[in-house]
Design an enzyme around this catalytic site. Structure first.
Site, PDB file in Angstrom:
ATOM      1  N   ASN A   8      33.968   0.836  -2.353  1.00 22.60           N
ATOM      2  CA  ASN A   8      32.721   0.948  -1.644  1.00 22.60           C
ATOM      3  C   ASN A   8      32.455   2.553  -1.390  1.00 22.60           C
ATOM      4  O   ASN A   8      33.098   3.142  -0.097  1.00 22.60           O
ATOM      5  CB  ASN A   8      31.667   0.209  -0.771  1.00 22.60           C
ATOM      6  CG  ASN A   8      30.789   0.345  -0.545  1.00 22.60           C
ATOM      7  OD1 ASN A   8      30.129   1.322  -0.831  1.00 22.60           O
ATOM      8  ND2 ASN A   8      29.781   0.097   1.179  1.00 22.60           N
ATOM      9  N   LYS A  10      30.471   4.555  -1.340  1.00 21.02           N
ATOM     10  CA  LYS A  10      29.171   5.370  -0.464  1.00 21.02           C
ATOM     11  C   LYS A  10      28.887   6.653  -1.044  1.00 21.02           C
ATOM     12  O   LYS A  10      29.144   6.469  -2.541  1.00 21.02           O
ATOM     13  CB  LYS A  10      29.858   5.539   1.025  1.00 21.02           C
ATOM     14  CG  LYS A  10      30.290   4.381   1.702  1.00 21.02           C
ATOM     15  CD  LYS A  10      30.561   4.225   2.970  1.00 21.02           C
ATOM     16  CE  LYS A  10      31.267   2.711   3.637  1.00 21.02           C
ATOM     17  NZ  LYS A  10      30.846   2.342   4.752  1.00 21.02           N
ATOM     18  N   HIS A  94      23.575  -3.426   2.451  1.00 19.67           N
ATOM     19  CA  HIS A  94      24.639  -3.271   3.401  1.00 19.67           C
ATOM     20  C   HIS A  94      24.595  -2.806   4.629  1.00 19.67           C
ATOM     21  O   HIS A  94      23.347  -2.200   4.565  1.00 19.67           O
ATOM     22  CB  HIS A  94      25.217  -2.006   2.186  1.00 19.67           C
ATOM     23  CG  HIS A  94      26.456  -1.551   3.027  1.00 19.67           C
ATOM     24  ND1 HIS A  94      26.398  -0.999   4.555  1.00 19.67           N
ATOM     25  CD2 HIS A  94      27.802  -1.656   2.520  1.00 19.67           C
ATOM     26  CE1 HIS A  94      27.511  -0.450   4.191  1.00 19.67           C
ATOM     27  NE2 HIS A  94      29.025  -0.639   3.788  1.00 19.67           N
ATOM     28  N   GLU A  96      24.442  -0.188   6.281  1.00 18.14           N
ATOM     29  CA  GLU A  96      23.899   1.610   6.240  1.00 18.14           C
ATOM     30  C   GLU A  96      22.612   1.199   5.851  1.00 18.14           C
ATOM     31  O   GLU A  96      22.164   2.041   6.366  1.00 18.14           O
ATOM     32  CB  GLU A  96      25.145   2.087   5.666  1.00 18.14           C
ATOM     33  CG  GLU A  96      26.245   2.293   6.536  1.00 18.14           C
ATOM     34  CD  GLU A  96      27.242   2.755   5.742  1.00 18.14           C
ATOM     35  OE1 GLU A  96      27.212   2.876   4.705  1.00 18.14           O
ATOM     36  OE2 GLU A  96      28.733   2.365   6.008  1.00 18.14           O
ATOM     37  N   GLU A 166      30.461  -8.317   6.219  1.00 15.46           N
ATOM     38  CA  GLU A 166      30.970  -7.428   6.958  1.00 15.46           C
ATOM     39  C   GLU A 166      30.273  -7.024   8.905  1.00 15.46           C
ATOM     40  O   GLU A 166      29.394  -7.061   7.851  1.00 15.46           O
ATOM     41  CB  GLU A 166      30.715  -6.439   6.508  1.00 15.46           C
ATOM     42  CG  GLU A 166      31.005  -5.923   5.030  1.00 15.46           C
ATOM     43  CD  GLU A 166      31.178  -4.322   4.485  1.00 15.46           C
ATOM     44  OE1 GLU A 166      32.218  -4.100   3.703  1.00 15.46           O
ATOM     45  OE2 GLU A 166      29.877  -4.061   4.062  1.00 15.46           O
ATOM     46  N   GLY A 172      33.806   1.125   9.426  1.00 11.29           N
ATOM     47  CA  GLY A 172      34.296   2.286   9.387  1.00 11.29           C
ATOM     48  C   GLY A 172      34.319   2.851  10.457  1.00 11.29           C
ATOM     49  O   GLY A 172      34.432   4.457  11.076  1.00 11.29           O
ATOM     50  N   SER A 212      37.129  -1.855   7.629  1.00 10.21           N
ATOM     51  CA  SER A 212      38.116  -0.676   7.868  1.00 10.21           C
ATOM     52  C   SER A 212      39.626  -1.870   7.521  1.00 10.21           C
ATOM     53  O   SER A 212      40.282  -1.981   8.021  1.00 10.21           O
ATOM     54  CB  SER A 212      38.101  -1.166   8.823  1.00 10.21           C
ATOM     55  OG  SER A 212      36.972  -0.362   9.807  1.00 10.21           O
TER      56      SER A 212
HETATM   57  P1  PGA Z   1      35.279   0.803   5.813  1.00  8.20           P
HETATM   58  O1  PGA Z   1      34.327   0.494   5.120  1.00  8.20           O
HETATM   59  O2  PGA Z   1      35.967  -0.046   4.891  1.00  8.20           O
HETATM   60  O3  PGA Z   1      35.095   1.962   5.708  1.00  8.20           O
HETATM   61  O4  PGA Z   1      34.737   0.302   7.056  1.00  8.20           O
HETATM   62  C1  PGA Z   1      33.300  -0.867   4.460  1.00  8.20           C
HETATM   63  C2  PGA Z   1      32.101  -0.957   4.008  1.00  8.20           C
HETATM   64  O5  PGA Z   1      31.751  -0.307   4.390  1.00  8.20           O
HETATM   65  O6  PGA Z   1      31.721  -1.655   2.806  1.00  8.20           O
END
Ligand code: PGA
Length: 253
Positions: A8, A10, A94, A96, A166, A172, A212
């Protein structure tokens, strides 16, 4: 079922950077029949990614879509456009998108239905916040999200659906869920899917973990029987790191 590994990306990488990433990544992974691998560039780089990855077995997933068919929706991209460009999958819900665009379960449901209608496979992201976990609401939150979004949705013979658990607190932050925490929630998700999905069999719907994940933790997570793949953000932004994750499948040479 082969594990499904999704990068992903982003809001990272220009078109040129996507090309450079993929050239290096393809060199590093060689032949990877043990996993299904997908990458998710931003909209302007989707075509380039599809072209670069043709005949490699690596697929392309879009990061979002808008549920309307067409019309006066400035800035939006439809399911038909994504399918036409060659995406096989699309992320929906997601956290976000929930946080920065205020998306709710009702909108996510519409996005999922629009994706299915156009033959795109939705990767539905669900998960609880830190406060919800602290207050013991994790099961209620993830089951509630699943029910709001999936109840009554016709999935067709090949579900074409993937769930990504998630936890918001793990995205993150460097604070991944433990394999046990992920397993526990995956089992709740599986039970809920069995209740709400009648056809095709709920067990054909893969459940991924995201939050993460690193090259160091990927192997242990994938060794859990209920974790059928990974959605990887930060650790997918460097070809060597994502290739290492792809190589960490238990049993991989
Ligand atoms: P991350 O993001 O691995 O940086 O925690 C995962 C995601 O948002 O899909």
């Amino acid at each position: 079922m082969k594990p499904l590994l999704i990068a992903n990306w982003k809001m990272n990488f220009t078109e040129l950077e996507v090309t450079r990433f993929l050239e290096r990544f393809l060199e590093l992974i060689g032949d990877q029949p043990r996993a299904t691998i997908l990458v998710s560039p931003s909209f302007p780089s989707l075509r380039t990614a599809v072209t670069t990855l043709r005949k490699t077995g690596v697929g392309v997933v879009a990061q979002d879509l808008f549920p309307e068919e067409q019309g006066a929706f400035t800035g939006a991209v439809s399911a038909a456009m994504l399918a036409a460009v060659g995406c096989s999958h699309v992320l929906v819900g997601h956290s976000e998108r929930r946080k920065f665009w205020g998306e709710d379960d009702a909108l996510i449901r519409r996005k999922l239905i629009a994706a299915l209608k156009h033959g795109l496979r939705p990767v539905l992201c669900i998960g609880e916040t830190a406060v919800q976990r602290r207050e013991g609401q994790t099961r209620g939150v993830v089951v509630g999200q699943l029910r709001q979004i999936l109840d009554g949705v016709a999935l067709g013979e090949d579900a074409g659906l993937t769930i990504a658990y998630e936890p918001v607190w793990a995205i993150g932050t460097g604070d991944s869920a433990s394999p046990e925490q992920a397993q526990e929630v995956h089992a709740w998700i599986r039970t809920c899917l069995e209740e709400i999905v009648s056809a095709p069999p709920a067990e054909t719907i893969p459940i991924l973990y995201g939050g993460s994940v690193t090259a160091q933790t990927a192997g242990t997570l994938l060794a859990q029987p209920t974790i059928e793949g990974l959605l990887v953000g930060s650790a997918s932004l460097e070809p060597g790191s994502f290739a290492a994750i792809c190589a960490s499948i238990p049993g991989a040479p």
